[in-house]
Design a protein around this motif. Sequence first.
Motif, mmCIF file in Angstrom:
data_model
loop_
_atom_site.group_PDB
_atom_site.id
_atom_site.type_symbol
_atom_site.label_atom_id
_atom_site.label_comp_id
_atom_site.label_asym_id
_atom_site.label_seq_id
_atom_site.Cartn_x
_atom_site.Cartn_y
_atom_site.Cartn_z
ATOM 1 N N GLY A 46 75.530 53.264 -26.673
ATOM 2 C CA GLY A 46 76.081 53.810 -25.388
ATOM 3 C C GLY A 46 76.510 55.254 -25.327
ATOM 4 N N GLU A 47 77.146 55.566 -26.433
ATOM 5 C CA GLU A 47 77.845 56.859 -26.625
ATOM 6 C C GLU A 47 76.898 58.178 -27.004
ATOM 7 N N ASP A 48 75.508 57.768 -27.092
ATOM 8 C CA ASP A 48 74.603 58.586 -27.710
ATOM 9 C C ASP A 48 73.573 59.239 -26.618
ATOM 10 N N ASP A 49 73.701 60.375 -26.248
ATOM 11 C CA ASP A 49 72.979 60.780 -24.962
ATOM 12 C C ASP A 49 71.373 60.726 -25.345
ATOM 13 N N ASP A 50 70.882 60.814 -26.568
ATOM 14 C CA ASP A 50 69.622 60.675 -26.814
ATOM 15 C C ASP A 50 68.977 59.409 -26.683
ATOM 16 N N VAL A 51 69.813 58.354 -26.536
ATOM 17 C CA VAL A 51 69.556 56.972 -26.394
ATOM 18 C C VAL A 51 69.021 56.614 -25.006
ATOM 19 N N ILE A 85 76.682 43.829 -23.269
ATOM 20 C CA ILE A 85 75.261 44.338 -23.007
ATOM 21 C C ILE A 85 75.190 44.188 -21.646
ATOM 22 N N ILE A 86 75.860 43.620 -20.850
ATOM 23 C CA ILE A 86 75.693 43.591 -19.525
ATOM 24 C C ILE A 86 76.230 44.888 -18.973
ATOM 25 N N ASP A 87 77.272 45.390 -19.502
ATOM 26 C CA ASP A 87 78.099 46.648 -19.049
ATOM 27 C C ASP A 87 77.274 47.951 -19.519
ATOM 28 N N LEU A 88 76.730 47.862 -20.603
ATOM 29 C CA LEU A 88 76.011 48.891 -21.060
ATOM 30 C C LEU A 88 75.333 49.821 -20.115
ATOM 31 N N ARG A 89 75.346 51.247 -19.980
ATOM 32 C CA ARG A 89 74.855 51.919 -18.902
ATOM 33 C C ARG A 89 73.372 52.109 -19.020
ATOM 34 N N LYS A 90 72.837 51.472 -20.234
ATOM 35 C CA LYS A 90 71.535 51.841 -20.512
ATOM 36 C C LYS A 90 70.738 50.393 -20.781
ATOM 37 N N PRO A 91 69.487 50.475 -20.268
ATOM 38 C CA PRO A 91 68.883 49.043 -20.176
ATOM 39 C C PRO A 91 68.975 48.464 -21.705
ATOM 40 N N VAL A 92 69.025 47.342 -21.896
ATOM 41 C CA VAL A 92 68.480 46.412 -23.270
ATOM 42 C C VAL A 92 67.613 45.709 -22.844
ATOM 43 N N VAL A 93 66.528 45.780 -23.989
ATOM 44 C CA VAL A 93 65.330 45.026 -23.797
ATOM 45 C C VAL A 93 65.178 44.167 -25.059
ATOM 46 N N ALA A 94 64.947 42.734 -24.930
ATOM 47 C CA ALA A 94 64.930 41.938 -25.861
ATOM 48 C C ALA A 94 63.367 41.878 -26.306
ATOM 49 N N ALA A 191 62.300 57.440 -16.922
ATOM 50 C CA ALA A 191 63.271 57.200 -15.886
ATOM 51 C C ALA A 191 64.334 58.302 -16.198
ATOM 52 N N SER A 192 65.108 58.689 -15.135
ATOM 53 C CA SER A 192 66.291 59.481 -15.259
ATOM 54 C C SER A 192 67.280 58.708 -15.760
ATOM 55 N N PRO A 193 68.047 59.262 -16.938
ATOM 56 C CA PRO A 193 69.267 58.344 -17.543
ATOM 57 C C PRO A 193 70.424 58.103 -16.465
ATOM 58 N N LYS A 194 70.637 58.765 -15.536
ATOM 59 C CA LYS A 194 71.577 58.416 -14.548
ATOM 60 C C LYS A 194 71.064 57.797 -13.565
ATOM 61 N N ALA A 195 69.831 57.706 -13.262
ATOM 62 C CA ALA A 195 69.183 56.922 -12.313
ATOM 63 C C ALA A 195 69.324 55.450 -12.880
ATOM 64 N N LEU A 196 68.773 55.240 -14.316
ATOM 65 C CA LEU A 196 68.758 54.045 -14.982
ATOM 66 C C LEU A 196 70.122 53.470 -14.863
ATOM 67 N N ALA A 197 71.153 54.082 -15.191
ATOM 68 C CA ALA A 197 72.670 53.546 -15.350
ATOM 69 C C ALA A 197 72.951 52.950 -14.022
#
Length: 248
Positions: A46-51, A85-94, A191-197
């Motif tokens: 969540g803290e890594d801008d490259d993710v 996992i729900i709160d993470l501002r980046k999508p999580v895919v299983a 996708a744009s990172p901010k748009a994803l979040a």
Amino acid sequence: MTDIEPLVRATHHRGITTLTLDSPANRNALSVRLVRELAEALTRSGEDDDVRAVLLTHTGNTFCAGADLRHPPHPDELVALLKQIIDLRKPVVARVTGHVRAGGLGLLGACDIAAAGPEATFAFTEVRIGVAPAVISLTLLPRTDPRALTRYYLTGEQFGPAEAARAGLLTAAGADVDDVLEPVLDGLRRASPKALAETKRLLTAKVLESFALDAGGLSGLSARLFASDEAREGMTSFRERRDPQWVV
């Protein structure tokens, strides 16, 4: 002193961090240590801008067998992991290529997108060992078909990936899970990172409402049931590979 091998391994490729549950000795069960390591890996992602997104997968033939009955986390710790996992501002895919049981289905339900191959099987086994799918209902009840969930919660029956997709536990199932996920990961990379979040925030608002309203009560219910006489008999019979005393 020998270094302790991690139970969660992280790799990164083209914006996607893959977190691999790597505790095959207990079928990737949710032990205190695995929950802690997964939470720490999610925080780093969540803290890594490259993710751009997180891909959650596993070694061995089991995605997650549920709570580790020998070293179980406190229900509050499982609540915190699912909410993270729900709160993470980046999508999580299983990515699932094996069995999923009990608490592992709560982990699956917390992910934004979930795909499985033909080897995957699913079962809510809690009632068969004297407990209930309490905490995991926080992620599952808002996202799955209620009639299907009623059947499988109450019976503990095993079902396959096609039924899991129909019930809303999976986004998709296919003969090759990597073929299923290829366009998904490509879309996340584009996708744009901010748009994803912000889009994820819209999609998870109702799920987070269930945490705010019900997390305390369901955590308490889980703790009470795991301390009950029936749960002790259920877990003992499971370890001894016999039917519990209540089976008729």
